[in-house]
Motif scaffolding. Sequence first.
Motif, PDB file in Angstrom:
ATOM      1  N   VAL A 139      36.600  53.672  45.305  1.00  0.00           N
ATOM      2  CA  VAL A 139      37.095  53.761  46.468  1.00  0.00           C
ATOM      3  C   VAL A 139      38.232  54.422  46.725  1.00  0.00           C
ATOM      4  CG1 VAL A 139      38.367  52.003  47.936  1.00  0.00           C
ATOM      5  CG2 VAL A 139      36.764  51.063  46.231  1.00  0.00           C
ATOM      6  N   LYS A 140      38.448  55.088  47.808  1.00  0.00           N
ATOM      7  CA  LYS A 140      39.581  56.191  48.222  1.00  0.00           C
ATOM      8  C   LYS A 140      40.746  55.614  48.553  1.00  0.00           C
ATOM      9  CE  LYS A 140      36.289  60.100  49.735  1.00  0.00           C
ATOM     10  NZ  LYS A 140      35.922  60.291  51.170  1.00  0.00           N
ATOM     11  N   GLU A 141      41.740  56.114  48.102  1.00  0.00           N
ATOM     12  CA  GLU A 141      43.077  55.842  48.583  1.00  0.00           C
ATOM     13  C   GLU A 141      43.202  56.378  50.118  1.00  0.00           C
ATOM     14  OE1 GLU A 141      46.881  55.493  50.091  1.00  0.00           O
ATOM     15  OE2 GLU A 141      45.976  57.417  50.283  1.00  0.00           O
ATOM     16  N   MET A 142      43.512  55.618  51.176  1.00  0.00           N
ATOM     17  CA  MET A 142      43.103  55.926  52.593  1.00  0.00           C
ATOM     18  C   MET A 142      44.310  55.630  53.557  1.00  0.00           C
ATOM     19  SD  MET A 142      40.532  57.941  53.176  1.00  0.00           S
ATOM     20  CE  MET A 142      40.022  57.738  55.081  1.00  0.00           C
ATOM     21  N   MET A 143      45.289  54.774  53.036  1.00  0.00           N
ATOM     22  CA  MET A 143      46.367  54.476  53.860  1.00  0.00           C
ATOM     23  C   MET A 143      47.063  55.827  54.334  1.00  0.00           C
ATOM     24  SD  MET A 143      49.764  52.111  53.180  1.00  0.00           S
ATOM     25  CE  MET A 143      49.110  50.485  53.666  1.00  0.00           C
ATOM     26  N   PHE A 144      47.542  56.642  52.990  1.00  0.00           N
ATOM     27  CA  PHE A 144      48.064  57.993  53.356  1.00  0.00           C
ATOM     28  C   PHE A 144      46.967  59.246  53.082  1.00  0.00           C
ATOM     29  CE2 PHE A 144      50.928  54.912  51.665  1.00  0.00           C
ATOM     30  CZ  PHE A 144      51.978  54.912  52.499  1.00  0.00           C
ATOM     31  N   GLY A 145      45.759  58.948  52.805  1.00  0.00           N
ATOM     32  CA  GLY A 145      44.904  59.796  52.494  1.00  0.00           C
ATOM     33  C   GLY A 145      45.104  60.973  51.372  1.00  0.00           C
ATOM     34  N   LEU A 146      45.754  60.179  50.383  1.00  0.00           N
ATOM     35  CA  LEU A 146      46.097  61.115  49.290  1.00  0.00           C
ATOM     36  C   LEU A 146      44.802  61.921  48.200  1.00  0.00           C
ATOM     37  CD1 LEU A 146      48.299  58.333  47.370  1.00  0.00           C
ATOM     38  CD2 LEU A 146      49.293  60.268  49.135  1.00  0.00           C
ATOM     39  N   GLY A 147      43.743  61.473  48.756  1.00  0.00           N
ATOM     40  CA  GLY A 147      42.667  62.082  47.826  1.00  0.00           C
ATOM     41  C   GLY A 147      42.140  61.789  46.817  1.00  0.00           C
ATOM     42  N   GLU A 148      42.867  60.716  46.162  1.00  0.00           N
ATOM     43  CA  GLU A 148      42.360  60.024  44.882  1.00  0.00           C
ATOM     44  C   GLU A 148      41.441  58.878  44.936  1.00  0.00           C
ATOM     45  OE1 GLU A 148      45.531  59.120  41.956  1.00  0.00           O
ATOM     46  OE2 GLU A 148      47.038  59.693  43.548  1.00  0.00           O
ATOM     47  N   SER A 149      40.710  58.840  44.085  1.00  0.00           N
ATOM     48  CA  SER A 149      39.556  57.465  44.276  1.00  0.00           C
ATOM     49  C   SER A 149      40.004  56.786  43.077  1.00  0.00           C
ATOM     50  CB  SER A 149      38.338  57.943  43.882  1.00  0.00           C
ATOM     51  OG  SER A 149      37.752  58.659  45.103  1.00  0.00           O
ATOM     52  N   PHE A 150      39.587  55.267  43.202  1.00  0.00           N
ATOM     53  CA  PHE A 150      39.721  54.584  42.084  1.00  0.00           C
ATOM     54  C   PHE A 150      38.635  53.434  41.898  1.00  0.00           C
ATOM     55  CE2 PHE A 150      43.904  55.691  44.090  1.00  0.00           C
ATOM     56  CZ  PHE A 150      44.578  55.739  42.901  1.00  0.00           C
ATOM     57  N   ASP A 151      38.426  53.256  40.517  1.00  0.00           N
ATOM     58  CA  ASP A 151      37.206  52.403  40.231  1.00  0.00           C
ATOM     59  C   ASP A 151      37.502  50.874  40.799  1.00  0.00           C
ATOM     60  OD1 ASP A 151      35.421  54.385  39.436  1.00  0.00           O
ATOM     61  OD2 ASP A 151      35.817  54.137  37.427  1.00  0.00           O
ATOM     62  N   TYR A 152      36.907  50.201  41.180  1.00  0.00           N
ATOM     63  CA  TYR A 152      36.641  48.938  41.378  1.00  0.00           C
ATOM     64  C   TYR A 152      35.629  48.118  40.989  1.00  0.00           C
ATOM     65  CZ  TYR A 152      40.895  48.708  44.388  1.00  0.00           C
ATOM     66  OH  TYR A 152      42.191  49.020  44.981  1.00  0.00           O
ATOM     67  N   PHE A 153      35.517  47.038  40.373  1.00  0.00           N
ATOM     68  CA  PHE A 153      34.197  46.268  39.984  1.00  0.00           C
ATOM     69  C   PHE A 153      34.146  44.957  40.811  1.00  0.00           C
ATOM     70  CE2 PHE A 153      37.123  45.196  36.348  1.00  0.00           C
ATOM     71  CZ  PHE A 153      36.871  44.140  36.286  1.00  0.00           C
ATOM     72  N   LYS A 154      33.074  44.435  40.967  1.00  0.00           N
ATOM     73  CA  LYS A 154      32.856  43.207  41.641  1.00  0.00           C
ATOM     74  C   LYS A 154      31.887  42.329  40.650  1.00  0.00           C
ATOM     75  CE  LYS A 154      31.890  41.290  46.185  1.00  0.00           C
ATOM     76  NZ  LYS A 154      31.449  39.790  45.761  1.00  0.00           N
ATOM     77  N   CYS A 155      32.653  41.030  40.379  1.00  0.00           N
ATOM     78  CA  CYS A 155      32.080  39.846  39.384  1.00  0.00           C
ATOM     79  C   CYS A 155      31.171  39.034  40.193  1.00  0.00           C
ATOM     80  CB  CYS A 155      33.350  39.355  39.009  1.00  0.00           C
ATOM     81  SG  CYS A 155      32.767  37.986  37.860  1.00  0.00           S
ATOM     82  N   PRO A 156      29.866  39.237  39.774  1.00  0.00           N
ATOM     83  CA  PRO A 156      28.717  38.124  40.587  1.00  0.00           C
ATOM     84  C   PRO A 156      29.060  36.811  40.237  1.00  0.00           C
ATOM     85  CG  PRO A 156      27.829  39.123  38.347  1.00  0.00           C
ATOM     86  CD  PRO A 156      29.299  39.878  38.500  1.00  0.00           C
ATOM     87  N   VAL A 157      29.916  36.285  39.400  1.00  0.00           N
ATOM     88  CA  VAL A 157      30.098  35.045  39.114  1.00  0.00           C
ATOM     89  C   VAL A 157      31.222  34.491  39.814  1.00  0.00           C
ATOM     90  CG1 VAL A 157      30.765  33.321  37.450  1.00  0.00           C
ATOM     91  CG2 VAL A 157      29.442  35.160  36.636  1.00  0.00           C
ATOM     92  N   CYS A 158      32.266  35.025  39.902  1.00  0.00           N
ATOM     93  CA  CYS A 158      33.083  34.395  41.001  1.00  0.00           C
ATOM     94  C   CYS A 158      33.563  35.261  42.207  1.00  0.00           C
ATOM     95  CB  CYS A 158      34.820  34.364  40.170  1.00  0.00           C
ATOM     96  SG  CYS A 158      35.479  36.046  39.757  1.00  0.00           S
ATOM     97  N   GLY A 159      32.920  36.409  42.269  1.00  0.00           N
ATOM     98  CA  GLY A 159      32.651  37.295  43.606  1.00  0.00           C
ATOM     99  C   GLY A 159      34.053  38.109  43.713  1.00  0.00           C
ATOM    100  N   CYS A 160      35.001  38.083  42.715  1.00  0.00           N
ATOM    101  CA  CYS A 160      36.394  39.021  42.900  1.00  0.00           C
ATOM    102  C   CYS A 160      36.007  40.467  42.747  1.00  0.00           C
ATOM    103  CB  CYS A 160      37.187  38.493  42.000  1.00  0.00           C
ATOM    104  SG  CYS A 160      38.936  39.174  42.412  1.00  0.00           S
TER     105      CYS A 160
END
Length: 321
Positions: free
Chosen positions: A18-39
């Motif tokens: 997921v890209k930082e897009m509030m300021f458009g800094l150009g960095e990306s960050f890893d997110y993961f989604k849990c199939p059990v709780c949905g977070c």
Amino acid sequence: MRICRICNNSERLDTFKVKEMMFGLGESFDYFKCPVCGCLQLAEIPADMSKYYPSDYYSFNMKVPEPGPMRAWLRKKRDAYAIRQLGIIGGLLNWIFPDPLLSLYAGLSPETRILDAGCGTGSLLWRLREAGLPNTAGIDPYNTQEIRYGNGLVIAKRQLNEASGEWDLITWHHSFEHIADPLGELRKANELLSDNGKCIVRLPVVDSLAWEQYGTDWVQIDAPRHIFLHSRKSLGIVAEKNGLEITSIDYDSTAFQFWGSEQYVKGIPLTSDRSYLSNHSKSVFTSRDIRSFEKRARELNRTGEGDQAVIFMMKKSYGRK
Ligand SMILES: [Zn+2]
């Protein structure tokens, strides 16, 4: 090995960039989604988060409202009516210009002790105090210093786990998703809460149409500032683990879920000159587009698919009727 920080599941975690897009800094960050709780959660919290909260970050610049004396007087009347049903002028103003946010405080007595966690400069608390709720206080660890207002309101520079006292209402208005330890946050909230006290958490929720439709371009992921994008289930688990339970859920999503996410699809950062946030006329949307987004948001709030929820919690023994 990655593990869901809410339910401890470590299997079938889907990863997203997921890209930082509030300021458009150009960095990306890893997110993961849990199939059990949905977070959906940020995989690794940057060691120095403060660089993603520059001094022009919006909540630092929310000035406590200082309209002219006449407007300030009218607003105070309106707010006092919305909360305490006092005054004919306020009643009329509240009917013509309602502020839905104040409905969360309707019927509270002046004795109600209210703590707002992550309140920025505290503009909402300031209004509550002006409208007749004097037992209000705020905390925000990201403020540069303590703030003291003329009406007695104090905004301390601290986190909830450093707070003390007993409170009848603890609120998080779009701050809970920024907290690295949501379990510890609600554990502390339970300690601070009076026996029949309430918590209100307003936050973006991932079990929404906006996440389904836009995925990693969903504006409310707000990488890396939003560490947890909760589902109703994952927030229920956080509450349950800390002796709290969810008593009801409302939705208050807005057109932002559409125009913000559409801009991210097109590569337009939230604070860019071409953003609807900065300049309506330079934006890619017509006023008709925005009205249509607003209408869809209202429909989604009715069906429970909006991307912002208002979650009410109480201590378990008191929440059960
Ligand atoms: Zn989980």
